[in-house]
Design an enzyme around this catalytic site. Structure first.
Site, PDB file in Angstrom:
ATOM      1  CE  LYS A 118      -6.510  -1.159   4.808  1.00  0.00           C
ATOM      2  NZ  LYS A 118      -7.799  -1.424   4.118  1.00  0.00           N
ATOM      3  NE  ARG A 149      -3.581  -2.291   2.699  1.00  0.00           N
ATOM      4  CZ  ARG A 149      -3.295  -3.425   3.323  1.00  0.00           C
ATOM      5  NH1 ARG A 149      -2.098  -3.574   3.896  1.00  0.00           N
ATOM      6  NH2 ARG A 149      -4.171  -4.403   3.386  1.00  0.00           N
ATOM      7  NE  ARG A 202      -3.280  -3.669  -1.313  1.00  0.00           N
ATOM      8  CZ  ARG A 202      -2.716  -4.521  -0.465  1.00  0.00           C
ATOM      9  NH1 ARG A 202      -1.401  -4.662  -0.466  1.00  0.00           N
ATOM     10  NH2 ARG A 202      -3.442  -5.234   0.357  1.00  0.00           N
ATOM     11  CG  HIS A 207      -6.323  -9.247   1.319  1.00  0.00           C
ATOM     12  ND1 HIS A 207      -6.516  -9.645   0.007  1.00  0.00           N
ATOM     13  CD2 HIS A 207      -6.141  -7.903   1.265  1.00  0.00           C
ATOM     14  CE1 HIS A 207      -6.450  -8.592  -0.789  1.00  0.00           C
ATOM     15  NE2 HIS A 207      -6.228  -7.529  -0.043  1.00  0.00           N
ATOM     16  CE1 TYR A 239      -6.953  -7.136  -6.573  1.00  0.00           C
ATOM     17  CE2 TYR A 239      -7.044  -8.423  -4.565  1.00  0.00           C
ATOM     18  CZ  TYR A 239      -6.850  -7.226  -5.208  1.00  0.00           C
ATOM     19  OH  TYR A 239      -6.553  -6.103  -4.473  1.00  0.00           O
ATOM     20  CG  HIS A 241      -5.211   0.637  -3.568  1.00  0.00           C
ATOM     21  ND1 HIS A 241      -4.435   0.548  -2.434  1.00  0.00           N
ATOM     22  CD2 HIS A 241      -6.210  -0.262  -3.395  1.00  0.00           C
ATOM     23  CE1 HIS A 241      -4.959  -0.343  -1.605  1.00  0.00           C
ATOM     24  NE2 HIS A 241      -6.032  -0.846  -2.163  1.00  0.00           N
TER      25      HIS A 241
END
Length: 421
Positions: free
Chosen positions: A280, A245, A366, A389, A398, A363
């Site tokens: 995150k 990110r 990414r 994730h 995806y 992004h």
């Protein structure tokens, strides 16, 4: 505008400190709510007026019938020679018309009359409008006379819900009619990813002006400095080669340090060809560093050392800003750690210089990384780990990016795909 709506918008502006764009959207949504509420109450008032008029007409008809019966009785008495004096005939009790209240306006609304059924009907009408709503939008010059998108309806309901919550806190209504109303489900949008050829074209792009400036420093122009070119190349290689990110990118340090680990920053380990990032939720993950990304980082670190010489041994009286500059992997023209906004701007400019049809944002690289790795390997679990994730459902999106490619692979590889009818 309704006074209560204006008070709520002032509350959102000064107390909640909402952005101007959000306030504009809230104002538009609440204006729609006011218009719908006025229309609903006018229809309700018209229905009450019709019922009152019907009752009054029936009472007048009954009074006329009583008057006719009394006249007939008097005629019969006169024929029979009865000379009786009677008082004036009574016409019965005529009901006094009940005054009908004036039509409701935007400045005088009883918000407590709005029920959840009204909210659901209005939301359904704006999502899939009736002919009346289409005519209304056409008269107001709306180009799209079809229904609003699910996201637009969700935003409108969010504004209404906040307004009625505020009315409840102000003790102006007893309950929030929007609380239990859910927005229509919106289709999940596929992430935007570059084609493989476009991604490679961007990664291999070299700014010829910067190359010329490196060979002849006297010809250097603004924005074509060789050190900017080296930095931007390394940024593109890390974003596309590692799928990190933009926040993780600008948080990277040149090397490991206890301060970086404690403060949630990542670092580069060129010796082991890997990078460590904090994503995150302060979750750390370790990513392999590709050959091209490692070469780009080595070239950038060489230029960076010329810009910011390392601190001499024994020097310990550095302030926080100086330590930050010494540790930051990517720095800007002012010598400070690069910001995400600067990366967005530089990448957008670089993608257009590379000849891509549409500007690229971090992004998107990414998404391209995840899509291309999944397309080549088919290992969904590995892509989940690389992307950081928490749930594999985030990675499964995806799989829909290259369905046509998967269909071609099936046609070429599956033994039943070529079976003749």
């Amino acid at each position: 505008m309704n006074p209560l709506v204006q008070r709520y918008l002032d509350h959102a502006r000064f107390e909640k400190r909402l952005a101007e764009r959000t306030l504009t959207l809230y104002q538009q949504s609440l204006a729609q709510l006011t218009e719908l509420a006025v229309g609903m109450m006018q229809v309700k008032g018209a229905g009450q007026s019709l019922a009152q008029a019907k009752t009054q007409t029936q009472a007048q008809a009954q009074a006329q019938e009583q008057e006719q019966e009394q006249e007939q009785e008097q005629e019969q008495e006169q024929e029979n020679g009865l000379n009786t004096t009677s008082s004036s005939p009574s016409l019965g009790t005529v009901p006094v018309p009940v005054p009908v209240p004036g039509s409701p306006s935007a400045t005088h609304l009883d918000w407590s009359q709005i029920q959840p059924a009204h909210i659901r009907r209005w939301a359904a009408q704006w999502h899939s409008p009736s002919d009346a709503v289409k005519r209304h939008k056409s008269q107001n010059g709306a180009k799209n006379q079809n229904g609003h998108s699910s996201r637009s309806v969700a935003l409108m309901l969010s504004a209404w819900r906040g307004f009625f919550n505020w009315l409840c806190r102000e003790r102006l209504i007893a309950s929030n009619p929007v609380q239990a109303v859910r927005a229509p489900k919106s289709a999940k949008l596929l992430p935007k990813a570059l084609r493989v050829d476009d991604a490679v074209q961007l990664a291999e792009f070299k700014n010829q002006k910067a190359v010329t400036a490196a060979a002849n420093p006297s010809s250097s122009a603004a924005g074509t400095s060789p050190w900017l070119e080296a930095r931007d190349v390394a940024i593109v290689e890390l974003l596309y080669g590692c799928g990190i990110r933009v926040g993780e990118l600008v948080g990277l340090d040149c090397a490991f340090s206890a301060a970086a680990k404690d403060q949630g920053r990542g670092w580069v380990d060129l010796a082991n060809a890997e990078i460590h990032v904090f994503g995150k939720g302060r979750k750390r993950r370790q990513l392999p560093l590709g050959r091209q990304a490692a070469l780009a980082l080595q070239a950038w670190l060489k230029v960076r050392r010329d810009l910011i010489p390392p601190v001499a041994e024994g020097v310990e009286d550095l302030n926080g800003a100086e330590i930050e500059v010494q540790n930051a992997l990517f720095i800007g023209q002012r010598g400070t750690r690069l910001t995400p906004q600067a990366v967005w701007q530089r990448l957008r400019q670089r993608s257009l210089q590379a000849g891509l049809a549409a500007p690229v944002h971090p992004h998107m690289l990414r998404h391209s990384f995840a899509s291309h790795v999944l397309q080549s390997s088919g290992d969904l679990r590995a892509v989940q780990e690389l992307m950081g994730h928490a749930s594999i459902s985030s990675t499964q999106v995806y799989t829909g990016l290259d369905f046509q490619h998967l269909a071609k692979v099936y046609d070429a590889a599956h033994p039943r795909a070529h079976k003749k009818p």
